[in-house]
Design an enzyme around this catalytic site. Structure first.
Site, PDB file in Angstrom:
ATOM      1  N   CYS A  79       0.836  -1.199   0.000  1.00 36.09           N
ATOM      2  CA  CYS A  79       0.000   0.000   0.000  1.00 36.09           C
ATOM      3  C   CYS A  79       0.878   1.259   0.000  1.00 36.09           C
ATOM      4  O   CYS A  79       1.510   1.557  -0.999  1.00 36.09           O
ATOM      5  CB  CYS A  79      -0.962  -0.043   1.183  1.00 36.09           C
ATOM      6  SG  CYS A  79      -2.337   1.126   1.018  1.00 36.09           S
ATOM      7  N   HIS A 167      -3.611  -5.214   0.666  1.00 29.39           N
ATOM      8  CA  HIS A 167      -3.023  -5.715   1.920  1.00 29.39           C
ATOM      9  C   HIS A 167      -3.097  -7.244   1.960  1.00 29.39           C
ATOM     10  O   HIS A 167      -4.160  -7.804   2.222  1.00 29.39           O
ATOM     11  CB  HIS A 167      -3.770  -5.138   3.125  1.00 29.39           C
ATOM     12  CG  HIS A 167      -3.501  -3.682   3.346  1.00 29.39           C
ATOM     13  ND1 HIS A 167      -2.462  -3.224   4.125  1.00 29.39           N
ATOM     14  CD2 HIS A 167      -4.139  -2.581   2.870  1.00 29.39           C
ATOM     15  CE1 HIS A 167      -2.472  -1.898   4.131  1.00 29.39           C
ATOM     16  NE2 HIS A 167      -3.475  -1.490   3.380  1.00 29.39           N
ATOM     17  N   GLU A 169      -1.864  -9.112   4.239  1.00 32.53           N
ATOM     18  CA  GLU A 169      -1.816  -9.582   5.622  1.00 32.53           C
ATOM     19  C   GLU A 169      -3.190  -9.704   6.268  1.00 32.53           C
ATOM     20  O   GLU A 169      -3.315 -10.324   7.326  1.00 32.53           O
ATOM     21  CB  GLU A 169      -0.932  -8.655   6.467  1.00 32.53           C
ATOM     22  CG  GLU A 169      -1.496  -7.269   6.745  1.00 32.53           C
ATOM     23  CD  GLU A 169      -1.219  -6.238   5.671  1.00 32.53           C
ATOM     24  OE1 GLU A 169      -1.282  -5.029   5.957  1.00 32.53           O
ATOM     25  OE2 GLU A 169      -0.934  -6.650   4.516  1.00 32.53           O
ATOM     26  N   SER A 221       3.371 -13.194  38.496  1.00 33.82           N
ATOM     27  CA  SER A 221       1.997 -12.717  38.618  1.00 33.82           C
ATOM     28  C   SER A 221       0.990 -13.854  38.578  1.00 33.82           C
ATOM     29  O   SER A 221      -0.188 -13.645  38.885  1.00 33.82           O
ATOM     30  CB  SER A 221       1.675 -11.752  37.468  1.00 33.82           C
ATOM     31  OG  SER A 221       1.634 -12.452  36.237  1.00 33.82           O
ATOM     32  N   GLY A 222       1.442 -15.042  38.185  1.00 39.85           N
ATOM     33  CA  GLY A 222       0.523 -16.149  37.986  1.00 39.85           C
ATOM     34  C   GLY A 222       0.003 -16.232  36.579  1.00 39.85           C
ATOM     35  O   GLY A 222      -0.675 -17.190  36.202  1.00 39.85           O
ATOM     36  N   GLY A 223       0.325 -15.223  35.760  1.00 37.45           N
ATOM     37  CA  GLY A 223      -0.120 -15.196  34.374  1.00 37.45           C
ATOM     38  C   GLY A 223       0.816 -15.941  33.444  1.00 37.45           C
ATOM     39  O   GLY A 223       1.847 -16.489  33.851  1.00 37.45           O
TER      40      GLY A 223
END
Length: 509
Positions: A79, A167, A169, A221-223
């Site tokens: 583009c 595009h 993508e 954090s546990g994440g």
């Protein structure tokens, strides 16, 4: 060194999507501002120029300097990137008579073009531009057109420089991934060897060299992010890693105990610290969202530092920073505008004097999960929904109090458990409950009530950069609403958020 595709960013909303699509081909890809020039040793196999909100004829439009890459590195302009290549080599770009936006179909594809190998005539593509290429430079030739766009794709004669006015993508370009594969694999010659397993091997080796025999402290954090970062470091340096998990009083119901239990079988050295009182004291009287974030961040650093200094001779602080955090801190025109402060980018107190190690700062969220699966991390951790660092502090609009936290924890618990029991949890990327600073009239039995309203939010996303609201069944929402109102004192109204990102953000604060 890892070979890579370099994406030069001109500010397009699709830039990260380009990188993600390239990485889906098992090819490493980095995004940098349009003026970036790589170091001599960087093994750049190809360059992709992104789109842009700018018009190419704007005097302030960003323009790259590609003189460093010579004629040997393939270039693909998308583009705006295609228009920049056209203008730079003597072609013409003019404003379109109408904005060319939406679906189109390729009406002509030049035979034998490597970029379009396997792409069928009539294939659907996605246009999004206000300017159009009206004349190609000398020694450039037409590769594809649509019924409305005279130059949908071009190539420079005698070298691997291509331009696309559409595009590839985006989802709406139906054969876009095949086209990108043609460029990345066939034209650039990338070997497609960037896999979770190869990332683990190279990262573990790098961490061993970087850290050596020194100690590292990490705030868990546990994440997903911090858990994967901790596991990579543990694999690299073992007992030299010390993990600290701080209970800020703003976690989900029973989360402190549940997270500590989940780490027991992973071999990690984790110290749990209860500090809810410190955080709630710091939040008294504060209603501004960014001020709340900063207060929570400040107290976290104080508590974390107090615990970290108990570990003697620590040299490194590990963080679970991921690639979107890094990208958002740099834009095509310098530091990006602050939407909300990040917990894990910057903010390290000078007094700690620690070097930072970030094992995941080249990965998107879904890639972090893939690495976690290859590391054998339990699904209960990897499949957890993202949860903000400030926790419920930014899901309680207005001042945060212990009473509000307890109420929101109960609401959140009913919502999340209902998602799990109905098999919706894994279809949702992130679910949240938000307590509003709004009271409304209700009736319970024969009594009039004047109590709080809560918002339920559930979104689908890949990495949080964009998100759409989940169409949860009405019957499900009705059941959850009844459970919350009947069981959580102080709540008499439940609403569901049906806004997408953009324009809304996922979190309300």
């Amino acid at each position: 060194m890892q070979e890579m595709i370099l994406v030069l960013d001109f500010g397009s909303q699709y830039t990260q999507l380009i990188a993600r699509k390239v990485r889906e081909l098992n090819v490493y890809c980095e995004i940098h501002p349009y003026h970036y020039k790589p170091q001599n040793k960087t093994p750049v196999k190809g360059i992709i120029l992104s789109g842009s909100p700018f018009g190419v004829r704007d005097p302030k439009a960003p323009r790259p300097d590609l003189s460093w890459c010579g004629d040997g590195i393939p270039v693909l302009g998308i583009c705006y990137g295609a228009q920049v290549l056209t203008m730079a080599h003597g072609g013409e770009v003019q404003p379109s008579s109408t904005r060319e936006y939406g679906r189109a179909n390729l009406s002509f594809i030049a035979p034998g073009e490597p970029l379009f190998r396997g792409i069928e005539p009539g294939s659907q593509v996605w246009m999004s531009h206000a300017d159009t290429i009206t004349r190609l430079p000398d020694k450039y030739h037409l590769v594809a057109r649509t019924n409305d766009i005279g130059v949908a794709a071009f190539r420079a004669d005698g070298r691997d420089m291509f331009g696309l006015q559409f595009h590839p993508e985006v989802y709406h370009t139906t054969q876009g991934q095949e086209l990108l594969k043609n460029f990345v694999v066939d034209i650039c010659g990338c070997s497609q060897d960037w896999t979770p397993e190869s990332f683990i091997r190279s990262t573990v080796d790098r961490l061993r060299q970087q850290v050596g025999k020194r100690k590292v402290v990490l705030g868990l954090s546990g994440g997903v992010d911090s858990s994967v970062a901790a596991t990579l470091l543990h694999k690299a340096i073992g007992k030299q890693l010390y993990c600290i998990f701080v209970d800020n009083g703003l976690l989900r119901k029973n989360e402190f105990e549940d997270v500590l239990a989940s780490y027991k079988d992973m071999g990690l050295n984790v110290r749990g610290v209860r500090a809810a009182g410190h955080f709630l004291d710091a939040l008294k009287g504060i209603t501004d969202p960014e001020t709340k974030r900063k207060a929570i961040g400040r107290v976290f650093i104080e508590v974390f530092e107090r615990e970290a200094i108990k570990i003697q001779d620590v040299d490194y602080l590990a963080q679970g920073t991921i690639y979107p955090d890094v990208i958002e801190s740099v834009s095509v025109k310098g530091p990006s505008a602050t939407i909300k402060s990040h917990h894990n980018v910057g903010g390290l107190p000078d007094i700690m004097k620690l070097k930072v190690v970030e094992p995941l700062n080249s990965l998107f969220k879904d890639e972090v999960r893939k690495v976690g699966r290859s590391l054998g991390i339990p699904a209960a951790i990897l499949e957890r929904h993202p949860f903000p660092g400030p926790g419920l502090g930014i899901r309680i609009l207005g001042e945060v109090t212990a009473e509000k936290v307890r109420a929101l924890q109960e609401v959140d618990h009913y919502f999340v458990q209902a998602l799990k029991s109905s098999d919706w949890y894994h279809k949702v990327w992130q679910a949240a409950a938000i307590l509003l600073p709004v009271q409304s009239v209700g009736v319970m039995g024969d009594e009039r009530t004047y109590e709080n309203a809560v918002v339920l939010r559930a979104v689908t996303s890949t990495d949080g950069m964009t998100a759409d609201w989940v169409h949860l069944p009405h019957e499900f929402l009705a059941r959850v609403s009844n459970e919350i109102i009947n069981n959580v004192q102080g709540i008499n109204r439940v609403v569901y958020d049906i806004s997408s990102k953009p324009p809304a953000t996922i979190e309300w604060e």
